[in-house]
Design a protein around this motif. Structure first.
Motif, PDB file in Angstrom:
ATOM      1  N   LEU A 231       0.810  -1.217   0.000  1.00  0.00           N
ATOM      2  CA  LEU A 231       0.000   0.000   0.000  1.00  0.00           C
ATOM      3  C   LEU A 231       0.844   1.268   0.000  1.00  0.00           C
ATOM      4  N   GLU A 232       0.501   2.191  -0.898  1.00  0.00           N
ATOM      5  CA  GLU A 232       1.264   3.437  -0.980  1.00  0.00           C
ATOM      6  C   GLU A 232       1.148   4.240   0.312  1.00  0.00           C
ATOM      7  N   ALA A 233      -0.063   4.222   0.895  1.00  0.00           N
ATOM      8  CA  ALA A 233      -0.236   4.969   2.149  1.00  0.00           C
ATOM      9  C   ALA A 233       0.707   4.419   3.217  1.00  0.00           C
ATOM     10  N   SER A 234       0.922   3.094   3.213  1.00  0.00           N
ATOM     11  CA  SER A 234       1.835   2.469   4.174  1.00  0.00           C
ATOM     12  C   SER A 234       3.290   2.815   3.873  1.00  0.00           C
ATOM     13  N   MET A 235       3.602   2.987   2.585  1.00  0.00           N
ATOM     14  CA  MET A 235       4.980   3.372   2.214  1.00  0.00           C
ATOM     15  C   MET A 235       5.270   4.747   2.805  1.00  0.00           C
ATOM     16  N   LEU A 236       4.267   5.642   2.704  1.00  0.00           N
ATOM     17  CA  LEU A 236       4.416   6.976   3.292  1.00  0.00           C
ATOM     18  C   LEU A 236       4.516   6.870   4.813  1.00  0.00           C
ATOM     19  N   TRP A 237       3.661   6.028   5.391  1.00  0.00           N
ATOM     20  CA  TRP A 237       3.673   5.799   6.846  1.00  0.00           C
ATOM     21  C   TRP A 237       5.083   5.409   7.292  1.00  0.00           C
ATOM     22  N   ARG A 238       5.684   4.443   6.620  1.00  0.00           N
ATOM     23  CA  ARG A 238       7.007   3.941   7.019  1.00  0.00           C
ATOM     24  C   ARG A 238       8.063   5.034   6.874  1.00  0.00           C
ATOM     25  N   LYS A 239       7.958   5.796   5.768  1.00  0.00           N
ATOM     26  CA  LYS A 239       8.915   6.877   5.529  1.00  0.00           C
ATOM     27  C   LYS A 239       8.856   7.913   6.658  1.00  0.00           C
ATOM     28  N   ARG A 240       7.638   8.304   7.043  1.00  0.00           N
ATOM     29  CA  ARG A 240       7.490   9.345   8.066  1.00  0.00           C
ATOM     30  C   ARG A 240       7.899   8.822   9.449  1.00  0.00           C
ATOM     31  N   VAL A 241       7.490   7.591   9.790  1.00  0.00           N
ATOM     32  CA  VAL A 241       7.856   7.047  11.103  1.00  0.00           C
ATOM     33  C   VAL A 241       9.382   6.976  11.201  1.00  0.00           C
ATOM     34  N   THR A 242      10.020   6.565  10.107  1.00  0.00           N
ATOM     35  CA  THR A 242      11.483   6.479  10.091  1.00  0.00           C
ATOM     36  C   THR A 242      12.094   7.875  10.255  1.00  0.00           C
ATOM     37  N   ALA A 243      11.494   8.865   9.631  1.00  0.00           N
ATOM     38  CA  ALA A 243      12.015  10.235   9.754  1.00  0.00           C
ATOM     39  C   ALA A 243      11.877  10.745  11.189  1.00  0.00           C
ATOM     40  N   ILE A 244      10.730  10.487  11.814  1.00  0.00           N
ATOM     41  CA  ILE A 244      10.491  10.971  13.186  1.00  0.00           C
ATOM     42  C   ILE A 244      11.440  10.280  14.170  1.00  0.00           C
ATOM     43  N   ALA A 245      11.863   9.063  13.816  1.00  0.00           N
ATOM     44  CA  ALA A 245      12.753   8.292  14.712  1.00  0.00           C
ATOM     45  C   ALA A 245      14.017   9.076  15.061  1.00  0.00           C
ATOM     46  N   SER A 246      14.460   9.963  14.155  1.00  0.00           N
ATOM     47  CA  SER A 246      15.700  10.705  14.436  1.00  0.00           C
ATOM     48  C   SER A 246      15.533  11.650  15.630  1.00  0.00           C
ATOM     49  N   GLU A 247      14.277  11.968  15.989  1.00  0.00           N
ATOM     50  CA  GLU A 247      14.038  12.814  17.171  1.00  0.00           C
ATOM     51  C   GLU A 247      14.109  11.995  18.460  1.00  0.00           C
ATOM     52  N   PHE A 248      14.123  10.679  18.320  1.00  0.00           N
ATOM     53  CA  PHE A 248      14.095   9.805  19.502  1.00  0.00           C
ATOM     54  C   PHE A 248      15.214   8.760  19.401  1.00  0.00           C
ATOM     55  N   PRO A 249      16.468   9.199  19.480  1.00  0.00           N
ATOM     56  CA  PRO A 249      17.572   8.258  19.279  1.00  0.00           C
ATOM     57  C   PRO A 249      17.635   7.164  20.349  1.00  0.00           C
ATOM     58  N   ASP A 250      16.968   7.391  21.484  1.00  0.00           N
ATOM     59  CA  ASP A 250      16.988   6.399  22.571  1.00  0.00           C
ATOM     60  C   ASP A 250      15.944   5.301  22.372  1.00  0.00           C
ATOM     61  N   VAL A 251      15.111   5.414  21.356  1.00  0.00           N
ATOM     62  CA  VAL A 251      14.088   4.379  21.113  1.00  0.00           C
ATOM     63  C   VAL A 251      14.511   3.539  19.907  1.00  0.00           C
ATOM     64  N   GLU A 252      14.428   2.232  20.078  1.00  0.00           N
ATOM     65  CA  GLU A 252      14.783   1.344  18.969  1.00  0.00           C
ATOM     66  C   GLU A 252      13.545   1.088  18.110  1.00  0.00           C
ATOM     67  N   LEU A 253      13.625   1.452  16.854  1.00  0.00           N
ATOM     68  CA  LEU A 253      12.473   1.319  15.955  1.00  0.00           C
ATOM     69  C   LEU A 253      12.623   0.099  15.056  1.00  0.00           C
ATOM     70  N   SER A 254      11.541  -0.678  14.942  1.00  0.00           N
ATOM     71  CA  SER A 254      11.527  -1.754  13.949  1.00  0.00           C
ATOM     72  C   SER A 254      10.225  -1.633  13.151  1.00  0.00           C
ATOM     73  N   HIS A 255      10.167  -2.291  12.022  1.00  0.00           N
ATOM     74  CA  HIS A 255       8.971  -2.260  11.184  1.00  0.00           C
ATOM     75  C   HIS A 255       8.496  -3.686  10.945  1.00  0.00           C
ATOM     76  N   MET A 256       7.192  -3.843  10.836  1.00  0.00           N
ATOM     77  CA  MET A 256       6.652  -5.182  10.570  1.00  0.00           C
ATOM     78  C   MET A 256       5.399  -5.049   9.700  1.00  0.00           C
ATOM     79  N   TYR A 257       5.249  -5.951   8.754  1.00  0.00           N
ATOM     80  CA  TYR A 257       4.016  -5.955   7.963  1.00  0.00           C
ATOM     81  C   TYR A 257       2.885  -6.489   8.838  1.00  0.00           C
TER      82      TYR A 257
END
Ligand code: IPM
Ligand code: MG
Length: 396
Positions: A231-257
């Motif tokens: 889903l394209e909306a999910s591609m955008l979702w992943r892109k934005r969540v990954t971008a926001i992650a840089s504001e929270f370097p102490d949180v470990e981010l993973s992605h899952m379908y």
């Protein structure tokens, strides 16, 4: 007289998770004795009125023990409102909810209204009040209590110790497309997608920030669930969540379908700490997560926005098959009341009292049908409430 204190906003926690209490300024400005809040009660349909009645008493007693006075106003919502005034969310209900400090909702829906047109469905009332209050972040904790580990349908070693927070985006996605409608003539598909994305983009950033904050105060792990392989909306979702992650370097981010996540949740639920996902995936995954804990009748939720009152509700539905039979488990609503005190009013001590009283009641062996196991005492909704009240009243 109100005693003003210049205390800063504080961050509160449930199961180690934290969000900023919405009325923290008011809460921490007043002395404990002067705290007084108005609560809108929306009993709704099915078992809603039974569980809200019990939770209301529990709220009053827990509040009083901490010098927090709660004033209640009951309003119509869902099928009850449809029957009485012909709409699922009367204007007066939304106005009362907006004017209050927090809203406690039971459940809405029932067979009777299942075939209504969309705008006359009880569920539409729920979507409208969520949108009307702007409560975009829905926190759904799924914690396996040691007393209930045998009530889980999963093996003890799989369920034991599970403590997950699902952060569900609550006012957007395919669940609520009202803001996407473009003026006629219909735009070409690529333009439509642009309109959709324009609205989606800030929504993803907002919910991602809430989820990172929550994860930071818990185990520091955030799993973002999407369907970015399709889903394209999910591609955008992943892109934005990954971008926001840089504001929270102490949180470990993973992605899952999402399909994998639903499988992993029953295979190895302990791998999850905090999950962030969209409105519809969050709806589905939180029901799934609830069964790990033994019963959907145990799971509370808190919905909060940028400002204004929060909406607190059990994640279960109106269970029309057991409505009016005194069989419902009121604990999800009682725990939602605890979340209301904590996240909605910043009354953390009163919330803690409720959580402790629930634990003590379970320790004493009282169980409603949904969490019953041999050797425990089967009780109804009212009796369960009375036992929680007894436990509360015996607290110092
Ligand atoms: C929930 C419910 C609601 C939702 C329904 C009743 C509209 O399933 O709170 O999870 O889909 O959000
Ligand atoms: Mg649901």
């Amino acid at each position: 007289m109100t005693q003003l204190q210049a205390a800063p906003l504080k961050t509160l926690s449930f199961s180690g998770a934290a969000v900023r209490p919405r009325h923290a300024t008011a809460t921490f400005r007043c002395s404990a004795a002067a705290r007084s809040y108005s609560i809108t009660l929306l009993p709704g349909d099915g078992i809603g009125p039974e569980v809200v009645a019990v939770a209301k008493d529990v709220l009053s007693v827990a509040g009083a023990k901490e010098g927090v006075e709660l004033r209640f106003r009951e309003m119509l919502m869902g099928g009850a409102a449809l029957d009485a005034v012909g709409v699922p969310l009367p204007d007066e209900t939304l106005a009362a909810a907006r004017a209050s400090d927090a809203v406690l909702l039971g459940a809405i829906g029932g067979y009777k209204w299942d075939n209504n047109e969309k705008h006359l469905k009880p569920e539409t009332g729920l979507l409208n009040i969520r949108a009307g209050l702007g409560v975009f972040a829905n926190l759904r904790p799924a914690t396996v209590l040691p007393q209930l580990v045998d009530a889980s349908t999963l093996k003890k070693e799989v369920a034991e110790g599970v403590d997950i927070m699902v952060v569900r985006e609550l006012t957007g996605g395919i669940v609520d497309l009202r803001h996407f409608s473009a003026p006629p003539p219909p735009p070409p598909p690529d333009k439509l997608q642009l309109i959709f994305y324009k609205r989606l983009y800030p929504q993803i950033d907002c919910i991602a920030r809430v989820a990172f904050e929550v994860a930071r105060k818990r185990g520091g792990n955030l799993c973002s669930v999407d369907k970015a392989n399709v889903l394209e909306a999910s591609m955008l979702w992943r892109k934005r969540v990954t971008a926001i992650a840089s504001e929270f370097p102490d949180v470990e981010l993973s992605h899952m379908y999402v399909d994998n996540a639903s499988m992993q949740l029953v295979w190895n639920p302990k791998q999850f700490d905090t999950i962030v996902t969209n409105n519809s995936y969050g709806d589905i995954l939180s029901d799934e997560a609830s069964m790990i804990t033994g019963s959907i009748g145990m799971l509370p939720s808190a919905s909060v926005g940028e400002s204004g009152p929060g909406l607190f509700e059990p994640i279960h539905g109106s269970a029309p098959d057991i409505a009016g039979q005194d069989k419902a488990n009121p604990l999800a609503t009682i725990l939602s009341a605890a979340m209301l005190l904590k996240y909605g009013l910043g009354a953390e001590n009163a919330a803690k009292r409720i959580e402790t009283a629930v634990t003590e009641t379970l320790d004493s062996g009282f169980r409603t049908g949904d969490i019953y196991s041999p050797g425990t005492t089967l009780v109804g909704c009212k009796r369960m409430g009375e036992e929680v009240l007894k436990a509360l009243e015996s607290q110092k």
